[in-house]
Design an enzyme around this catalytic site. Structure first.
Site, PDB file in Angstrom:
ATOM      1  N   ALA A  40       1.055  -1.041  -0.454  1.00 30.94           N
ATOM      2  CA  ALA A  40       0.139   0.693   0.136  1.00 30.94           C
ATOM      3  C   ALA A  40       0.917   1.128   0.458  1.00 30.94           C
ATOM      4  O   ALA A  40       2.206   0.982   0.117  1.00 30.94           O
ATOM      5  CB  ALA A  40      -0.680  -0.301   1.372  1.00 30.94           C
ATOM      6  N   GLU A  55       4.540  -4.840   7.374  1.00 30.05           N
ATOM      7  CA  GLU A  55       3.646  -4.796   8.465  1.00 30.05           C
ATOM      8  C   GLU A  55       3.600  -4.126   9.611  1.00 30.05           C
ATOM      9  O   GLU A  55       3.891  -3.521  10.201  1.00 30.05           O
ATOM     10  CB  GLU A  55       1.884  -4.655   8.710  1.00 30.05           C
ATOM     11  CG  GLU A  55       1.553  -4.889   6.611  1.00 30.05           C
ATOM     12  CD  GLU A  55       2.167  -6.014   5.680  1.00 30.05           C
ATOM     13  OE1 GLU A  55       2.297  -6.449   6.001  1.00 30.05           O
ATOM     14  OE2 GLU A  55       0.633  -5.677   4.815  1.00 30.05           O
ATOM     15  N   GLY A  84       0.670  -4.802   1.393  1.00 33.99           N
ATOM     16  CA  GLY A  84      -0.947  -5.565   0.682  1.00 33.99           C
ATOM     17  C   GLY A  84      -0.865  -5.871  -1.017  1.00 33.99           C
ATOM     18  O   GLY A  84      -1.663  -6.261  -0.793  1.00 33.99           O
ATOM     19  N   GLU A 139      -0.741  -9.285  -0.049  1.00 32.24           N
ATOM     20  CA  GLU A 139      -2.546 -10.149   0.182  1.00 32.24           C
ATOM     21  C   GLU A 139      -2.563  -9.625  -0.342  1.00 32.24           C
ATOM     22  O   GLU A 139      -4.118 -10.476  -0.876  1.00 32.24           O
ATOM     23  CB  GLU A 139      -2.725  -9.036   1.231  1.00 32.24           C
ATOM     24  CG  GLU A 139      -2.175  -8.864   2.335  1.00 32.24           C
ATOM     25  CD  GLU A 139      -3.115  -7.638   3.624  1.00 32.24           C
ATOM     26  OE1 GLU A 139      -2.592  -6.728   2.644  1.00 32.24           O
ATOM     27  OE2 GLU A 139      -3.585  -8.070   4.318  1.00 32.24           O
TER      28      GLU A 139
END
Ligand code: NAD
Length: 698
Positions: free
Chosen positions: A63, A127, A104, A107
């Site tokens: 992200a 993270e 992300g 993910e």
């Protein structure tokens, strides 16, 4: 167009692009566009399977961290919806991962049915290093694929692993050659008839899981800094106990809570600040400079040797020059023992050790600077020795070479004036041990050319240091602030605290090491000589005599086996009643009635002393931005990363509060040291905070 699609022989291919690192950024419309493309392909009867791929050198770095200060829904919402869409498809989806998939980005790949990656790819869920947990299903889907034990290991450490390792543990389904997209298409064709294989449907292996969870819980930092690790464990336990839907709900809740937590904010700031320091205000980003190709170092002492190791580790040739044969020999054997120890301990391969040795040469002849395009002086801290060396370098160094001084306290402009090319002179202030510490203060003199400064910053990057530009002043950014921090630590001793209390309070607050232990490590004699100079230069700024008394006892810290503490058992500090007695006696001599001092006061005085001096450093334009100061402290002085840095921390506490405490201190013992910096006062009164001076951090 963030997403392009095409069809190849019954396989629908979606390629997203958000250069350079393809963050799954909602503001760039990435998850939304992928979602639309998936729906279209899923509805198309001609398509049997789907490949999800990305442009550029990596699949996705995750992200966009710069967006994280927005509300959780805006950040995670679109990615979560995309996962739901993936879960609801009829056709299998294969992720084609080149270069890497992190956070992300991984993910997203975990929410597809299959993952195939290039052999050089790296994957991980880092993270926790930002005080977070994966917030788009990562804590749920990874255990489904790898089993609970592996997932705990990866998620709670944030470790990034190779494609081969990821394949071994079941995270990846196949490894590809260079053309991962073509191989993914072929793979998609073979699995098209198998239907879906969603990660969420795989039964979680719990073998070794409870043990891994217990171990990770035990290792988690105490208090707020450990919240992310504990949160990750709670989320993993939730998927095991409650199943996927319940677990996912738990994960979302934990992520949303952590996103706005203080440690996550601090870690985010530290991350973004560390990136931003490379963009030097006033330096044209279009200015292109050549990378450094060959280095020479004058002075083979502690610093010269450490710098040589750092340079060789980065694969650059370096010649170490000293006037003293015995010193040069010591440097050679120190280099040798450092490299062979690293090889023995498995931190470096034999071949890498050999390569490093081959990069380092030694010479007794100053003429050996010829051929170097970056020369670093690291001789004795004595202006007449510096003069002699810089005059010689002016004669001998190649035209166009950068000439850098590693001085810690001397005036870089004065040193530059010993040459006829002050435009090529810059300070490079390394921290000891120079082969380990990440910080490099790059000191810009009055006449340092932009190209010289840019070259020094490029050099910092080449040798994997965090270069922060500082102006010329006594102590530069870091040590100038450290002096005020130490001043308070000493005054606290005079008023009623003991060394072990000051250190324990600062360490409990998050400093890697308390101030007095730090001085024991650095060597008390260095501070002693600086204080002697200060006593002459600044008679109106009295300092505590306690450290001098300790030096007079021959206690210079770890290197003499005693300083504030005793070091009889392998470097572990032991409280010495003799030092307690010395401190108490000094209070008596000063006529001070000792009083109990709270840990809170210790932290406030030490940290606000940093903040106040930091504000002065900004006023004096020694640091361009508060974030430069924050990076110096986080990367060079063991300031807790989760607190972001002293200036960021002050903003979080609130500048009006910081100012009012400083005013309180100004009315108390040795109050002269607490005159509030004008900038601090103005920023507090305007309600803007230091952050307003950072410009665009992202
Ligand atoms: P050191 O005493 O360990 O080494 C200095 C070396 O310079 C010696 O080997 C000496 O033989 C050599 N030398 C002296 N005069 C010379 C000359 N004319 N020509 C060639 N060689 C000469 O010192 P150090 O601790 O490595 O510090 C070096 C510099 O780095 C100083 O300016 C110091 O302030 C600075 N510095 C030190 C530290 C630290 O923690 N030690 C940290 C940052 C900066």
């Amino acid at each position: 167009m963030p997403v392009k699609t095409h069809i190849e022989d019954g396989v629908g291919i979606i390629v997203f692009s958000n250069p350079p690192l393809n963050p799954i950024s909602a503001s760039a419309g990435i998850p939304q566009a992928i979602e639309a493309a998936l729906r279209t392909f899923d509805a198309d009867p001609a398509i049997k399977a789907i490949v999800l791929a990305a442009e550029g050198r990596m699949f996705s770095a995750g992200a966009d961290i710069a967006e994280f200060d927005k509300d959780p829904e805006a950040i995670a919402g679109p990615a979560r919806r995309l996962d739901d869409v993936l879960d609801g498809l009829k056709k299998p989806v294969v992720s084609a991962i080149q270069g890497g998939a992190l956070g992300g980005g991984l993910e997203l790949a975990l929410a597809t049915d299959y993952r195939i990656a290039t052999a050089d790819a790296k994957v991980g869920l880092p993270e926790v290093t930002l005080g977070l947990i994966p917030g788009a299903g990562g804590t749920q889907r990874l255990p489904c694929l790898t089993g609970a034990a592996q997932a705990v290991q990866l998620i709670t450490t944030g470790k990034v692993i190779s494609a081969a390792e990821a394949h071994r543990i079941g995270l990846l389904d196949a490894l590809a050659g260079d053309d991962v997209r073509a191989e993914a298409v072929a793979f998609a064709r073979t699995v098209a008839s198998d239907g879906r294989r969603r990660s969420r449907d795989q039964e979680i292996s719990t073998e070794g899981g409870p043990e891994a969870i217990a171990e990770a819980r035990g290792k988690a930092p105490r208090g707020a800094p450990g919240d992310a690790v504990r949160g990750a464990l709670d989320a993993i336990e939730a998927v095991i106990v409650q199943g996927f839907d319940g677990g996912l709900k738990a994960e979302y809740g934990i992520f949303d809570r952590l996103l706005i937590s203080e440690p996550a904010r601090g870690l985010r700031h530290a991350f973004l600040a560390e990136r931003a320091v490379a963009r030097v205000p006033g330096l044209d980003p279009a200015l292109k400079v050549d990378p450094v190709r060959a280095v020479a170092i004058i002075g083979s002492g502690t610093m010269g040797t450490g710098i040589a190791l750092a340079v060789a580790q980065a694969g650059l040739p370096v010649t170490v020059i000293d006037a003293n044969a015995a010193a040069l020999e010591r440097s050679r054997s120190s280099v040798e023992s450092t490299i062979s120890r690293a090889v023995e301990r498995g931190r470096m391969s034999e071949a890498a050790g050999q390569a490093q040795r081959a990069f380092i040469g030694f010479s007794l002849d100053m003429e050996a600077v010829r051929g170097a395009d970056f020369v670093i002086e690291a001789v004795f801290e004595d202006i007449s020795v510096k003069q002699q060396v810089f005059e010689a370098l002016d004669r001998l160094a190649d035209a166009g070479a950068v000439i850098a001084s590693n001085t810690s306290t001397l005036d870089v402009d004065r040193i530059a004036a010993f040459t006829n090319r002050p435009q090529s002179v810059v300070g490079t202030h390394f921290f000891s041990p120079a082969n380990i510490m990440r910080l490099l203060e790059v000191v810009q003199g009055a006449k340092t050319a932009s190209s010289t400064l840019a070259r020094a910053m490029t050099f910092a990057k080449q040798i994997r240091k965090v270069g922060v530009v500082s102006g010329v002043c006594d102590g530069f950014i870091g040590n100038r602030m450290f002096e005020e921090y130490l001043r308070q630590a000493y005054f606290l001793l005079e008023e009623g605290a003991l060394p072990q209390q000051v250190d324990a309070a600062m360490e409990a607050w998050g400093m890697a090491m308390g101030p007095l232990r730090t001085m024991d490590l650095a060597g008390q004699d260095i501070g002693w000589s600086i204080r002697k100079r200060r006593a002459v230069e600044q008679p109106d700024r009295p300092y505590s005599c306690i450290p001098d008394l300790i030096c007079e006892m021959g206690r210079y810290g770890q290197k003499t086996g005693a300083g504030y503490y005793l070091y009889t058992r392998g470097g572990k500090p032991e409280v010495d009643p003799a030092i307690d007695a010395l401190v108490i006696e000094e209070s008596r001599r000063l006529g001070i009635t000792r009083r109990p001092i709270s840990d809170e006061e210790i932290v406030e005085r030490c940290v606000y002393a940093l903040v106040n001096e930091g504000a002065r450093i900004l006023e004096d334009r020694i640091a361009a931005r508060p974030l430069d100061i924050d990076t110096v402290w986080v990367c060079g002085y063991g300031f807790p990363r989760f607190r972001g840095g002293p200036m960021f921390y002050a903003d979080r506490v609130g500048l009006p509060h910081v100012l009012s405490r400083i005013e309180d201190f100004a009315g108390a013992y040795q109050g002269w040291a607490w005159t509030p910096a004008d900038l601090l006062r103005r920023a507090a009164e305007a309600g803007t905070g230091f952050a307003a001076l950072n410009g665009d951090v992202a």
